[in-house]
Design a protein around this motif. Sequence first.
Motif, PDB file in Angstrom:
ATOM      1  N   GLY A  19       0.870  -1.225   0.248  1.00 51.79           N
ATOM      2  CA  GLY A  19      -0.146   0.077   0.134  1.00 51.79           C
ATOM      3  C   GLY A  19       0.834   1.190  -0.047  1.00 51.79           C
ATOM      4  N   CYS A  20       1.773   1.338   0.749  1.00 53.89           N
ATOM      5  CA  CYS A  20       2.789   2.482   0.819  1.00 53.89           C
ATOM      6  C   CYS A  20       3.692   2.584  -0.434  1.00 53.89           C
ATOM      7  CB  CYS A  20       3.904   2.304   2.002  1.00 53.89           C
ATOM      8  SG  CYS A  20       3.141   2.441   3.674  1.00 53.89           S
ATOM      9  N   ALA A  21       4.025   1.445  -1.116  1.00 53.94           N
ATOM     10  CA  ALA A  21       4.584   1.534  -2.392  1.00 53.94           C
ATOM     11  C   ALA A  21       3.732   1.947  -3.495  1.00 53.94           C
ATOM     12  CB  ALA A  21       5.179   0.073  -2.593  1.00 53.94           C
ATOM     13  N   SER A  22       2.555   1.657  -3.340  1.00 56.27           N
ATOM     14  CA  SER A  22       1.399   2.290  -4.361  1.00 56.27           C
ATOM     15  C   SER A  22       1.405   3.682  -4.287  1.00 56.27           C
ATOM     16  CB  SER A  22      -0.045   1.421  -4.063  1.00 56.27           C
ATOM     17  OG  SER A  22       0.111   0.153  -4.255  1.00 56.27           O
ATOM     18  N   ALA A  23       1.028   4.260  -3.215  1.00 58.00           N
ATOM     19  CA  ALA A  23       1.234   5.562  -2.798  1.00 58.00           C
ATOM     20  C   ALA A  23       2.411   6.262  -3.353  1.00 58.00           C
ATOM     21  CB  ALA A  23       0.966   6.067  -1.325  1.00 58.00           C
ATOM     22  N   LEU A  24       3.428   5.832  -3.091  1.00 53.77           N
ATOM     23  CA  LEU A  24       4.766   6.311  -3.531  1.00 53.77           C
ATOM     24  C   LEU A  24       4.769   6.397  -5.242  1.00 53.77           C
ATOM     25  CD1 LEU A  24       7.413   7.441  -2.845  1.00 53.77           C
ATOM     26  CD2 LEU A  24       8.614   5.029  -2.815  1.00 53.77           C
ATOM     27  N   VAL A  25       4.454   5.391  -5.683  1.00 52.03           N
ATOM     28  CA  VAL A  25       4.235   4.993  -7.165  1.00 52.03           C
ATOM     29  C   VAL A  25       3.401   6.192  -7.629  1.00 52.03           C
ATOM     30  CG1 VAL A  25       3.637   3.826  -9.114  1.00 52.03           C
ATOM     31  CG2 VAL A  25       5.025   2.844  -7.446  1.00 52.03           C
ATOM     32  N   LEU A  26       2.161   6.327  -7.103  1.00 54.29           N
ATOM     33  CA  LEU A  26       1.157   7.473  -7.572  1.00 54.29           C
ATOM     34  C   LEU A  26       1.951   8.728  -7.463  1.00 54.29           C
ATOM     35  CD1 LEU A  26      -1.902   6.353  -6.146  1.00 54.29           C
ATOM     36  CD2 LEU A  26      -1.534   6.109  -8.484  1.00 54.29           C
ATOM     37  N   ALA A  27       2.802   8.931  -6.393  1.00 51.65           N
ATOM     38  CA  ALA A  27       3.429  10.304  -6.370  1.00 51.65           C
ATOM     39  C   ALA A  27       4.388  10.419  -7.492  1.00 51.65           C
ATOM     40  CB  ALA A  27       3.976  10.543  -4.904  1.00 51.65           C
ATOM     41  N   VAL A  28       5.171   9.479  -7.717  1.00 50.31           N
ATOM     42  CA  VAL A  28       6.319   9.886  -8.449  1.00 50.31           C
ATOM     43  C   VAL A  28       5.966   9.217 -10.186  1.00 50.31           C
ATOM     44  CG1 VAL A  28       7.957   9.433  -6.803  1.00 50.31           C
ATOM     45  CG2 VAL A  28       7.687   7.447  -8.185  1.00 50.31           C
ATOM     46  N   SER A  29       4.677   8.843 -10.432  1.00 50.53           N
ATOM     47  CA  SER A  29       4.217   8.350 -11.615  1.00 50.53           C
ATOM     48  C   SER A  29       4.806   9.432 -12.551  1.00 50.53           C
ATOM     49  CB  SER A  29       3.068   7.784 -11.562  1.00 50.53           C
ATOM     50  OG  SER A  29       2.139   8.709 -11.427  1.00 50.53           O
ATOM     51  N   PRO A  30       4.256  10.842 -12.445  1.00 50.70           N
ATOM     52  CA  PRO A  30       4.547  11.728 -13.541  1.00 50.70           C
ATOM     53  C   PRO A  30       5.854  11.901 -14.152  1.00 50.70           C
ATOM     54  CG  PRO A  30       3.202  12.766 -11.828  1.00 50.70           C
ATOM     55  CD  PRO A  30       3.703  11.445 -11.296  1.00 50.70           C
ATOM     56  N   PHE A  31       6.805  11.543 -13.306  1.00 48.25           N
ATOM     57  CA  PHE A  31       8.073  11.418 -13.489  1.00 48.25           C
ATOM     58  C   PHE A  31       8.714  10.105 -14.188  1.00 48.25           C
ATOM     59  CE2 PHE A  31       7.890  14.000  -9.887  1.00 48.25           C
ATOM     60  CZ  PHE A  31       7.929  15.333 -10.149  1.00 48.25           C
ATOM     61  N   LEU A  32       7.791   9.067 -14.244  1.00 52.67           N
ATOM     62  CA  LEU A  32       8.039   7.748 -14.774  1.00 52.67           C
ATOM     63  C   LEU A  32       7.275   7.591 -16.103  1.00 52.67           C
ATOM     64  CD1 LEU A  32       7.807   5.631 -11.494  1.00 52.67           C
ATOM     65  CD2 LEU A  32       9.944   6.261 -12.768  1.00 52.67           C
ATOM     66  N   GLY A  33       6.806   8.582 -16.633  1.00 54.57           N
ATOM     67  CA  GLY A  33       5.966   8.484 -17.930  1.00 54.57           C
ATOM     68  C   GLY A  33       4.566   8.222 -17.534  1.00 54.57           C
ATOM     69  N   GLY A  34       4.152   8.766 -16.386  1.00 50.45           N
ATOM     70  CA  GLY A  34       2.855   8.776 -16.066  1.00 50.45           C
ATOM     71  C   GLY A  34       2.237   7.117 -15.940  1.00 50.45           C
ATOM     72  N   ILE A  35       0.954   7.095 -15.776  1.00 49.02           N
ATOM     73  CA  ILE A  35       0.360   5.539 -15.569  1.00 49.02           C
ATOM     74  C   ILE A  35      -0.466   5.231 -16.998  1.00 49.02           C
ATOM     75  CG2 ILE A  35      -1.139   4.130 -14.352  1.00 49.02           C
ATOM     76  CD1 ILE A  35      -0.503   5.970 -11.830  1.00 49.02           C
ATOM     77  N   SER A  36       0.116   4.258 -17.712  1.00 46.13           N
ATOM     78  CA  SER A  36      -0.780   3.670 -18.732  1.00 46.13           C
ATOM     79  C   SER A  36      -0.693   2.440 -18.789  1.00 46.13           C
ATOM     80  CB  SER A  36       0.177   4.158 -20.004  1.00 46.13           C
ATOM     81  OG  SER A  36      -0.347   3.615 -21.203  1.00 46.13           O
ATOM     82  N   PHE A  37      -1.915   1.687 -18.877  1.00 47.67           N
ATOM     83  CA  PHE A  37      -2.186   0.212 -19.310  1.00 47.67           C
ATOM     84  C   PHE A  37      -2.309  -0.068 -20.848  1.00 47.67           C
ATOM     85  CE2 PHE A  37      -3.599   1.723 -14.714  1.00 47.67           C
ATOM     86  CZ  PHE A  37      -2.719   0.973 -14.220  1.00 47.67           C
TER      87      PHE A  37
END
Length: 195
Positions: A19-37
């Motif tokens: 859960g904590c890792a998910s929150a961290l990913v959401l916070a940094v996802s703009p720097f990782l190319g966003g979230i795309s499935f």
Amino acid sequence: ILSSQIKTSSKTQTVVFSGCASALVLAVSPFLGGISFQGIDKLWLITIIMITSQAIGSVLYFKGIEVLDSSTSQIAFSSFLIWGTFLSTVFLGSRFNIQQILGILILLFAILLVNYRQQVSKMNSGVLYVITAAGLFAISQVTSAELSKTMSAGGYLILAYLGSTLIIGTRYFRLVQKELPFLKKIFSTKTGKAS
């Protein structure tokens, strides 16, 4: 929060960590190319294998470290390299040179040596949990090679961590719900905050 000193189940530790890792990913996802499935509809089986191996691997890892000291845990977890080498050779066609193969064999010897100290004839259950967890994490990593071709890093990481949280959190909802206040109390005590 996550340590062998805290007496909560491996399931609750998995839910908290993922859960904590998910929150961290959401916070940094703009720097990782966003979230795309994008393309996940063609890779649903690989996605399920990745999420499930990540979830079960996390539970087994936390179960293993409940009974192991940190150095033994790390040596056992380094079997991830052996699992990863084997799986990437079989499924991805990877090739390794003689130095890499020798390094893996030395690592395997170290893992076996740490388990058979003091003339104990059977392997410690904690080591078996951690080695199995490492194998499951290697499966997750090998499947990520295919998933990374179609989706963003943020999308992959959300699937891995949020998927683990949802699978284990749903399956063990009552247990996690019972243990979360205990974690909050411990965290408040360690940080000096009152509940």
